[in-house]
Motif scaffolding. Structure first.
Motif, PDB file in Angstrom:
ATOM      1  N   GLN A 179     -32.893  26.626 -22.011  1.00 32.51           N
ATOM      2  CA  GLN A 179     -33.532  25.211 -21.426  1.00 32.51           C
ATOM      3  C   GLN A 179     -34.827  24.952 -22.636  1.00 32.51           C
ATOM      4  OE1 GLN A 179     -33.917  24.891 -17.409  1.00 32.51           O
ATOM      5  NE2 GLN A 179     -32.131  23.454 -17.175  1.00 32.51           N
ATOM      6  N   THR A 180     -35.800  25.772 -22.465  1.00 29.78           N
ATOM      7  CA  THR A 180     -36.935  25.792 -23.234  1.00 29.78           C
ATOM      8  C   THR A 180     -36.852  25.711 -24.599  1.00 29.78           C
ATOM      9  OG1 THR A 180     -38.427  26.860 -21.272  1.00 29.78           O
ATOM     10  CG2 THR A 180     -39.252  26.882 -23.523  1.00 29.78           C
ATOM     11  N   THR A 239     -35.415  22.462 -25.682  1.00 24.48           N
ATOM     12  CA  THR A 239     -36.406  21.376 -25.360  1.00 24.48           C
ATOM     13  C   THR A 239     -37.353  21.300 -26.966  1.00 24.48           C
ATOM     14  OG1 THR A 239     -36.386  21.272 -23.089  1.00 24.48           O
ATOM     15  CG2 THR A 239     -38.308  20.232 -24.273  1.00 24.48           C
ATOM     16  N   ASP A 261     -35.398  20.408 -30.068  1.00 27.34           N
ATOM     17  CA  ASP A 261     -35.224  18.934 -29.862  1.00 27.34           C
ATOM     18  C   ASP A 261     -36.210  18.022 -30.186  1.00 27.34           C
ATOM     19  OD1 ASP A 261     -32.556  19.567 -29.646  1.00 27.34           O
ATOM     20  OD2 ASP A 261     -32.138  19.002 -27.731  1.00 27.34           O
ATOM     21  N   THR A 262     -37.531  18.488 -29.558  1.00 29.74           N
ATOM     22  CA  THR A 262     -38.464  17.558 -29.581  1.00 29.74           C
ATOM     23  C   THR A 262     -39.885  17.959 -30.560  1.00 29.74           C
ATOM     24  OG1 THR A 262     -39.756  18.934 -27.953  1.00 29.74           O
ATOM     25  CG2 THR A 262     -38.557  17.218 -27.239  1.00 29.74           C
ATOM     26  N   TYR A 282     -26.707  22.787 -22.807  1.00 29.41           N
ATOM     27  CA  TYR A 282     -28.022  23.460 -23.243  1.00 29.41           C
ATOM     28  C   TYR A 282     -27.836  23.871 -24.559  1.00 29.41           C
ATOM     29  CZ  TYR A 282     -28.941  23.407 -18.154  1.00 29.41           C
ATOM     30  OH  TYR A 282     -29.268  23.007 -17.107  1.00 29.41           O
TER      31      TYR A 282
END
Length: 257
Positions: free
Chosen positions: A122-123, A126, A129-130, A162
């Motif tokens: 997940q990290t 994230t 994507d960010t 994910y």
């Protein structure tokens, strides 16, 4: 997992270690100089355990290698490592995960912690994507079906949120290669013309089915990758395969591929 099942391998310290920087750079330099445009960090060990992984990825990037892939079980994948992977423009990150539930995962990946793996993946997503516009890196879950209770549909549905791709395939008998029954296959193996493996200590080998390197043409400390690729040993193995004589090559004679 995998080759670690063979205690004669996993309990022998000669097979286990971290690749020294000089071996790594020699391998990458020779790969680049010989117009080989693909590198995969994977196989007998876990790449994210190497303390210089970030530097290694940056070094590969400096050589303009076209296709770079990294396989990881994601158990120790940190945010820092995620950024190193993304900064280096790794083309594909393959997460080796065999289930979409905590119970099944931890039965298969003994001592693995499902919740930690999910959090780490997940990290990674994230951060990608960010923090990265138009990232080169795609992600994939790859599992091996070894139990009847591995629900493929559930696994795909769980991980699809994910990663970019999810795949699971039937297990092949490659975790205790040398004790397999004879395969009686006669067709040549493509691996002999497609790739070469470099182990942590510089040992060169045609494939990782032979994870103890009975087929090795030599060591990178004493020869170049090109010399190994064109060596009499390597060519003899290839010729045996072309002549439908896999039975003359151990452990090719018991390989299912």
């Amino acid at each position: 997992m995998c080759f670690q099942v063979d205690r004669s391998f996993s309990s022998n310290k000669e097979f286990l270690g971290r690749m020294p920087w000089d071996i790594f750079t020699k391998a990458v330099d020779e790969i680049a100089d010989n117009n080989c445009n693909a590198i995969t960090l994977a196989s007998r060990g876990e790449p994210t355990l190497h303390p210089q992984l970030g530097e290694m990825l940056a070094y590969i990037q400096s050589k303009d290698i076209l296709d770079v892939k990294l396989n990881t079980n994601a158990t120790v994948l940190t945010a820092e490592l995620a950024r190193s992977i993304l900064n280096a423009g790794v083309n594909e990150v393959v997460f080796s995960v065999d289930a979409g539930t905590k119970e099944t995962y931890e039965l298969i990946r003994v001592k693995g912690k499902f919740d930690n793996v999910v959090k780490n993946i997940q990290t990674f997503k994230t951060i990608r994507d960010t923090e990265y516009r138009n990232p080169k890196t795609t992600t994939r879950i790859t599992g091996v079906k070894v139990r009847d209770d591995q629900d493929i549909d559930q696994m795909v549905n769980f991980w699809d949120q994910y990663v970019d791709e999810v795949a699971i395939k039937p297990a092949s008998a490659r975790w205790d290669s040398y004790n397999n029954d004879l395969s009686h296959k006669s067709s040549p193996c493509n691996e002999l013309w497609e790739r070469i493996y470099v182990w942590y200590d510089g040992t060169l080998n045609p494939c990782d089915f032979d994870y103890k390197s009975f087929l090795s043409p030599g060591n990178l400390r004493e020869m170049t990758i090109s010399e190994a690729w064109n060596s009499p040993i390597y060519n003899k193995i290839r010729q045996n395969h072309l002549d439908s004589k896999r039975s003359k090559c151990f452990p090719c004679d018991r390989c299912p591929f």
